[in-house]
Design an enzyme around this catalytic site. Structure first.
Site, mmCIF file in Angstrom:
data_model
loop_
_atom_site.group_PDB
_atom_site.id
_atom_site.type_symbol
_atom_site.label_atom_id
_atom_site.label_comp_id
_atom_site.label_asym_id
_atom_site.label_seq_id
_atom_site.Cartn_x
_atom_site.Cartn_y
_atom_site.Cartn_z
ATOM 1 N N LYS A 65 -7.115 -1.089 11.588
ATOM 2 C CA LYS A 65 -6.633 -1.367 10.190
ATOM 3 C C LYS A 65 -5.419 -0.540 9.996
ATOM 4 O O LYS A 65 -4.272 -1.004 9.454
ATOM 5 C CB LYS A 65 -7.384 -1.350 9.126
ATOM 6 C CG LYS A 65 -6.998 -1.958 7.778
ATOM 7 C CD LYS A 65 -6.187 -1.050 6.682
ATOM 8 C CE LYS A 65 -5.784 -1.514 5.544
ATOM 9 N NZ LYS A 65 -4.980 -0.613 4.737
ATOM 10 N N GLU A 113 0.995 -1.029 -0.002
ATOM 11 C CA GLU A 113 0.024 0.051 0.141
ATOM 12 C C GLU A 113 0.738 1.223 0.098
ATOM 13 O O GLU A 113 1.677 1.329 0.919
ATOM 14 C CB GLU A 113 -0.930 0.035 1.165
ATOM 15 C CG GLU A 113 -1.921 1.187 1.216
ATOM 16 C CD GLU A 113 -2.905 1.182 2.357
ATOM 17 O OE1 GLU A 113 -3.321 -0.150 2.993
ATOM 18 O OE2 GLU A 113 -3.314 2.183 2.891
ATOM 19 N N HIS A 163 -2.381 10.183 -0.359
ATOM 20 C CA HIS A 163 -2.705 8.866 -1.265
ATOM 21 C C HIS A 163 -2.531 9.304 -2.718
ATOM 22 O O HIS A 163 -2.031 8.591 -3.479
ATOM 23 C CB HIS A 163 -4.141 8.286 -0.909
ATOM 24 C CG HIS A 163 -4.095 7.479 0.357
ATOM 25 N ND1 HIS A 163 -5.011 6.466 0.782
ATOM 26 C CD2 HIS A 163 -3.002 7.371 1.360
ATOM 27 C CE1 HIS A 163 -4.636 5.801 1.713
ATOM 28 N NE2 HIS A 163 -3.478 6.287 2.299
ATOM 29 N N ASP A 166 4.385 -14.251 11.215
ATOM 30 C CA ASP A 166 3.468 -14.756 10.503
ATOM 31 C C ASP A 166 2.059 -13.412 11.010
ATOM 32 O O ASP A 166 1.862 -13.354 12.045
ATOM 33 C CB ASP A 166 2.837 -15.943 11.381
ATOM 34 C CG ASP A 166 1.284 -16.487 11.112
ATOM 35 O OD1 ASP A 166 0.716 -15.502 10.186
ATOM 36 O OD2 ASP A 166 1.095 -17.593 11.246
#
Ligand code: MEV
Length: 451
Positions: free
Chosen positions: A290, A96, A403, A306
């Protein structure tokens, strides 16, 4: 309609395959390439991502199954992470755009204000043997001391290495869960796996416990192994005794240049509201968290850990009160602003992929070969940094400005823009809405004019 056509075309090509695993990697590659519009080009492309060093490719192919190629993701570094007085350059693997830039900017900001303070407590990982027991439950409970010593004795060969390193099984407890299911019990086992994440170790011990428990019931006077039915033996990713705490703190007056165009007071007011909303509103909490996992996962991937395990544990922790909440908190006492994060973080710096994957090993080296505690603190700091950066943008400029800049540079890359074209396009879109079509159209016009 379109979907039906697609499915029927695909099903003409794809058959249920017998003995697929025995096919060679090249046969598997050709099979997948054969599903593409141009199978030859697809095969060439898939092969082009094979590592040029055959030994490394062997390692990569050995990590998973049916490997036909590699899937590269950007390997990035975020500088200026000052954590407990030590500066780190933090490797982050993430697809991202803007996560690494955001982490770096927040790290730089806090480096000028004392940096991140971080700590860990116990490093206990947990696992469970789930089983049914139809015999006398009081007798079972009474026999626990001899059961535990029998289990430990029976698994000595598995645990002795870990014990030599100072770890091993920390405790075994019987948990009566007949409120959930008839005859249902658990052995709750706590492990100290030192600097290893320890998943294989934990699962092997637990599976062996199932066998050993059956032997115990078989051999012990007054018990009958037919009363015992082992159901499953597996670690839990809810590592609520393997927590990391990270915080940043400063005088509110020192927050000034965090605010951008907004006044410092307004910034603070809006920042605190934003965190408090994520405390109580599940829709916001999920996205807020998130943003934390953007930073955490990127470090976890870069170090061969992991990330699904950490994600699962983080979200279970976020919901521990019965409501899913923000993992981070804000506190304003007098003029002292503190922003903190607490979450489970069962990471390893030995075993697993950490030294098998060449870049995971390299990441650890870049971090100064940290022990598990230090890596937990680094990943936590990356999480808090990304959370701070996201909230700072959200309550000031909004996130789309940043962004869109990254989005534009990705589009320009895809459209193979030259440095000159890139400069033109960037200045043209400085105050305009970026979309792939708009950029492609503008670039086409530029190129027409140039010829
Ligand atoms: C995007 O990857 C992460 C954010 O949505 C996090 C947040 O909203 O806090 C920006």
């Amino acid at each position: 309609m379109l979907f039906c056509v697609y499915v029927s075309k695909m099903s003409e090509k794809i058959k249920i395959l017998k003995g697929f695993s025995k096919k060679s990697p090249e046969e598997k590659l050709l099979l997948a390439a054969g599903l593409c519009a141009d199978p030859d080009a697809a095969a060439v492309e898939l092969r082009s991502f094979h590592h040029q060093n055959k030994d490394i490719q062997k390692i990569l192919s050995g990590i998973s199954e049916n490997t036909i190629s590699n899937y590269p993701l950007p390997y990035n570094i975020a500088p200026n992470f000052l954590i407990n007085g030590q500066v780190y350059i933090v490797p982050m693997v993430i697809e991202e755009s803007s996560v690494v830039a955001a982490a770096s900017a927040a790290a730089r900001f806090w480096a000028g204000r004392g940096g991140f303070r971080a700590k860990t407590g116990k490093l206990i990982k947990k696992g469970q043997l789930h089983f049914l027991y139809a015999g006398d439950r009081n007798k079972l409970k009474g026999a626990m001391p001899s059961i535990v010593s029998h289990l430990k004795q029976s698994t000595r060969t598995l645990t002795q290495n870990m014990e030599r390193r100072g770890g091993g099984v920390a405790s075994v407890e019987l948990n009566d869960r007949q409120n959930l299911l008839d005859n249902y019990f658990q052995l709750d086992v706590r492990f100290d796996t030192r600097d290893a994440m320890g998943a294989n170790f934990i699962n092997s011990v637990l599976e062996e416990y199932a066998v050993a428990l059956e032997t115990f019931f078989n051999q012990k006077e007054g018990f009958d192994e037919r009363d015992f039915e082992p159901l499953m033996a597996i670690l839990t990713n809810y590592n609520d005794e393997c927590l990391v705490e990270v915080s940043v703190s400063c005088d509110v007056d020192a927050l000034g240049d965090a605010a951008g165009t907004v006044s410092a007071d307004d910034f603070l007011r809006r920042f605190v509201m934003a965190v408090n909303i994520a405390e109580s509103d599940v829709y916001r909490a999920a996205t807020h968290n998130k943003g934390i996992m953007n930073g955490v996962d990127a470090v976890i991937l870069a170090t061969g850990n992991d990330f699904r395990a950490i994600e699962a544990g983080a979200h279970a922790w976020a919901a521990r009160s019965g409501q899913y909440r923000s993992l981070s908190k804000v506190n304003l006492t007098g003029k002292q602003f503190t922003f903190s994060l607490e979450m489970p973080m069962a990471l390893g710096t030995t075993g697993g992929l950490t030294h098998l994957h060449p870049l995971a090993a390299r990441s650890l080296e870049i971090l100064g070969n940290p022990d598990a505690r230090t890596l937990m603190m680094i990943a936590g700091a990356a999480g808090l940094a990304n959370n701070f950066a996201a909230l700072r943008s959200l309550v000031t400029t909004g996130i789309q400005t940043g962004h869109m800049r990254m989005h534009l540079s990705n589009i320009l890359l895809q459209l193979k823009a030259s440095p000159g074209e890139t400069a033109h396009v960037e200045s043209h879109f400085a105050n305009k809405k970026v979309s792939y079509q708009a950029v492609a159209r503008y670039l086409e016009k530029l190129r027409k004019h140039a010829t």
